[in-house]
Design a protein around this motif. Structure first.
Motif, mmCIF file in Angstrom:
data_model
loop_
_atom_site.group_PDB
_atom_site.id
_atom_site.type_symbol
_atom_site.label_atom_id
_atom_site.label_comp_id
_atom_site.label_asym_id
_atom_site.label_seq_id
_atom_site.Cartn_x
_atom_site.Cartn_y
_atom_site.Cartn_z
ATOM 1 N N GLN A 29 0.961 -1.204 -0.094
ATOM 2 C CA GLN A 29 -0.191 0.132 0.178
ATOM 3 C C GLN A 29 0.788 1.266 0.056
ATOM 4 O OE1 GLN A 29 -2.685 0.533 3.353
ATOM 5 N NE2 GLN A 29 -3.818 2.203 2.394
ATOM 6 N N GLN A 30 1.817 1.308 0.840
ATOM 7 C CA GLN A 30 2.681 2.449 0.947
ATOM 8 C C GLN A 30 3.469 2.663 -0.300
ATOM 9 O OE1 GLN A 30 3.372 4.667 3.617
ATOM 10 N NE2 GLN A 30 4.510 5.838 1.991
ATOM 11 N N GLU A 31 3.979 1.709 -1.149
ATOM 12 C CA GLU A 31 4.804 1.950 -2.384
ATOM 13 C C GLU A 31 3.765 2.089 -3.526
ATOM 14 O OE1 GLU A 31 7.913 2.022 -3.010
ATOM 15 O OE2 GLU A 31 8.212 1.973 -1.045
ATOM 16 N N VAL A 32 2.661 1.456 -3.632
ATOM 17 C CA VAL A 32 1.853 1.447 -4.857
ATOM 18 C C VAL A 32 0.856 2.823 -4.785
ATOM 19 C CG1 VAL A 32 -0.210 0.092 -5.976
ATOM 20 C CG2 VAL A 32 1.992 -0.898 -5.271
ATOM 21 N N VAL A 33 0.396 3.201 -3.592
ATOM 22 C CA VAL A 33 -0.534 4.025 -3.331
ATOM 23 C C VAL A 33 0.111 5.353 -3.015
ATOM 24 C CG1 VAL A 33 -2.652 4.982 -2.106
ATOM 25 C CG2 VAL A 33 -2.404 2.484 -2.638
ATOM 26 N N TYR A 34 1.068 5.499 -2.001
ATOM 27 C CA TYR A 34 1.523 6.775 -1.531
ATOM 28 C C TYR A 34 2.874 7.144 -2.247
ATOM 29 C CZ TYR A 34 -2.159 5.864 1.783
ATOM 30 O OH TYR A 34 -3.233 5.841 2.323
ATOM 31 N N ASN A 35 3.639 6.286 -2.454
ATOM 32 C CA ASN A 35 5.096 6.543 -2.994
ATOM 33 C C ASN A 35 4.754 6.769 -4.506
ATOM 34 O OD1 ASN A 35 6.020 6.452 -0.430
ATOM 35 N ND2 ASN A 35 7.271 4.763 -0.482
ATOM 36 N N HIS A 36 4.405 5.848 -5.205
ATOM 37 C CA HIS A 36 4.241 5.687 -6.662
ATOM 38 C C HIS A 36 3.254 6.373 -7.285
ATOM 39 C CE1 HIS A 36 8.306 3.916 -7.019
ATOM 40 N NE2 HIS A 36 7.884 2.975 -6.284
ATOM 41 N N ILE A 41 -6.431 4.814 -3.091
ATOM 42 C CA ILE A 41 -6.660 3.978 -2.151
ATOM 43 C C ILE A 41 -7.912 3.178 -2.439
ATOM 44 C CG2 ILE A 41 -8.011 5.834 -0.953
ATOM 45 C CD1 ILE A 41 -5.725 2.866 0.727
ATOM 46 N N GLN A 42 -8.849 3.618 -3.143
ATOM 47 C CA GLN A 42 -10.318 3.069 -3.617
ATOM 48 C C GLN A 42 -9.773 1.620 -4.343
ATOM 49 O OE1 GLN A 42 -13.252 3.237 -2.434
ATOM 50 N NE2 GLN A 42 -13.498 1.257 -3.591
ATOM 51 N N GLN A 43 -8.856 2.107 -5.413
ATOM 52 C CA GLN A 43 -8.399 0.965 -6.493
ATOM 53 C C GLN A 43 -7.770 -0.080 -5.758
ATOM 54 O OE1 GLN A 43 -6.388 3.621 -9.085
ATOM 55 N NE2 GLN A 43 -7.732 3.147 -10.648
ATOM 56 N N PHE A 44 -6.935 0.466 -4.573
ATOM 57 C CA PHE A 44 -6.055 -0.588 -3.902
ATOM 58 C C PHE A 44 -6.733 -1.646 -3.106
ATOM 59 C CE2 PHE A 44 -3.844 -1.646 -0.140
ATOM 60 C CZ PHE A 44 -2.623 -2.617 -0.580
ATOM 61 N N ALA A 125 -2.177 -4.410 8.460
ATOM 62 C CA ALA A 125 -2.674 -4.451 7.078
ATOM 63 C C ALA A 125 -4.181 -4.081 7.315
ATOM 64 C CB ALA A 125 -2.351 -5.569 6.441
ATOM 65 N N ALA A 126 -4.775 -4.931 8.260
ATOM 66 C CA ALA A 126 -6.339 -4.782 8.591
ATOM 67 C C ALA A 126 -6.656 -3.379 8.746
ATOM 68 C CB ALA A 126 -6.806 -5.807 9.336
ATOM 69 N N ILE A 127 -5.855 -2.736 9.598
ATOM 70 C CA ILE A 127 -6.221 -1.430 9.875
ATOM 71 C C ILE A 127 -5.939 -0.398 8.927
ATOM 72 C CG2 ILE A 127 -5.475 0.451 11.446
ATOM 73 C CD1 ILE A 127 -4.701 -1.768 13.771
ATOM 74 N N LEU A 128 -4.964 -0.582 8.239
ATOM 75 C CA LEU A 128 -4.680 0.216 6.954
ATOM 76 C C LEU A 128 -5.786 0.118 5.926
ATOM 77 C CD1 LEU A 128 -0.882 -0.067 6.373
ATOM 78 C CD2 LEU A 128 -2.086 1.775 6.892
ATOM 79 N N VAL A 129 -6.227 -0.787 5.546
ATOM 80 C CA VAL A 129 -7.419 -1.169 4.767
ATOM 81 C C VAL A 129 -8.738 -0.830 5.295
ATOM 82 C CG1 VAL A 129 -8.420 -2.963 3.440
ATOM 83 C CG2 VAL A 129 -6.107 -2.902 3.335
ATOM 84 N N GLY A 130 -8.841 -1.120 6.480
ATOM 85 C CA GLY A 130 -10.178 -0.852 7.295
ATOM 86 C C GLY A 130 -10.243 0.534 7.470
ATOM 87 N N LYS A 131 -9.602 1.383 7.662
ATOM 88 C CA LYS A 131 -9.851 2.866 7.978
ATOM 89 C C LYS A 131 -10.364 3.417 6.540
ATOM 90 C CE LYS A 131 -5.125 4.849 7.384
ATOM 91 N NZ LYS A 131 -4.021 5.488 7.989
ATOM 92 N N ASP A 132 -10.002 3.158 5.449
ATOM 93 C CA ASP A 132 -10.406 3.743 4.175
ATOM 94 C C ASP A 132 -11.615 2.991 3.715
ATOM 95 O OD1 ASP A 132 -8.417 5.915 4.215
ATOM 96 O OD2 ASP A 132 -7.015 4.389 3.404
#
Length: 172
Positions: A29-36, A41-44, A125-132
Motif C-alpha cells: 500500500q505504501q509503495e503503490v498508493v502513496y510513494n508511486h 486507495i479505492q483501487q487498492f 494491514a487490516a487497520i490500513l485497509v479498514g480505515k479507508d
C-alpha cells in the motif's frame, strides 16, 4: 523505465516483508498508493477484494494486477517475478541452514520472536485497509457479520466474499 521501476519496487516489497502476502500489504500500500501513486486507495482496496477471491497469494495477485495496469502483460510478469524472487532466493539458500539448525535453541528463539511481529503486520494491514473501507455504520455492521461468519461457522471465505459482494451491490 516503468518496467524496471515495477520490478525494483516489487522486489523491494518481496525482500523487506515478512509473514506472507498479508504481512506485505502495508508495504504494498505504501509503495503503490502513496510513494508511486500507481493506484488510488479505492483501487487498492478493490484489488484486495479481487486478490482475495482469486487463486494464489494476495501479494502475488496484487503485484500482477498493478504490473498489468501500469505496463501490460510484461509489467505484470516483472512485478510478479519481483515480489516472489527474494523469497525464492532466500528459501532456496536457507533451506539447508534451517534443516541443520532446527534443534538449536537460538534458532528457535529467533522464530519465536518473529511470530508476534507477523501478527502485528497482519493487524496493521487490516487497520490500513479498514480505515479507508469501513466508513459508516453499514460497513461496520457488514464487517462484523463477515468476521463472525468466518470465525464461528465452517463457511469457506470465498462464499462469504461472494455473498457480501452481492450484498454490497444490493446495498450500495
Amino acid at each position: 523505465m516503468m518496467l524496471w521501476e515495477l520490478f525494483l519496487t516489487f522486489t523491494f516489497i518481496g525482500a523487506f516483508s515478512f509473514g506472507g502476502g498479508y504481512g506485505m500489504l502495508p508495504l504494498i500500500q505504501q509503495e503503490v498508493v502513496y510513494n508511486h501513486q500507481w493506484l488510488t486507495i479505492q483501487q487498492f482496496t478493490d484489488i484486495l477484494a479481487v486478490a482475495e477471491m482469486t487463486p494464489g497469494p494476495v501479494a502475488v495477485n496484487t503485484a500482477t494486477y498493478v504490473g498489468y495496469k501500469m505496463a501490460g502483460v510484461l509489467g505484470s510478469a516483472l512485478a510478479t517475478t519481483g515480489v516472489v524472487l527474494p523469497s525464492f532466493v532466500l528459501i532456496t539458500t536457507l533451506a539447508s541452514i534451517v534443516i541443520k539448525n532446527k534443534d538449536n535453541p537460538r534458532f528457535q528463539g529467533a522464530f519465536q520472536g518473529l511470530r508476534p511481529v507477523v501478527v502485528a503486520l497482519v493487524i496493521g494491514a487490516a487497520i490500513l485497509v479498514g480505515k479507508d473501507t469501513i466508513v459508516n455504520i453499514t460497513s461496520v455492521i457488514l464487517a462484523l457479520i463477515a468476521l463472525g461468519l468466518m470465525e464461528y461457522t465452517k463457511l469457506h471465505p470465498i462464499f462469504i466474499l461472494l455473498a457480501f459482494g452481492v450484498l454490497g451491490i444490493i446495498i450500495y
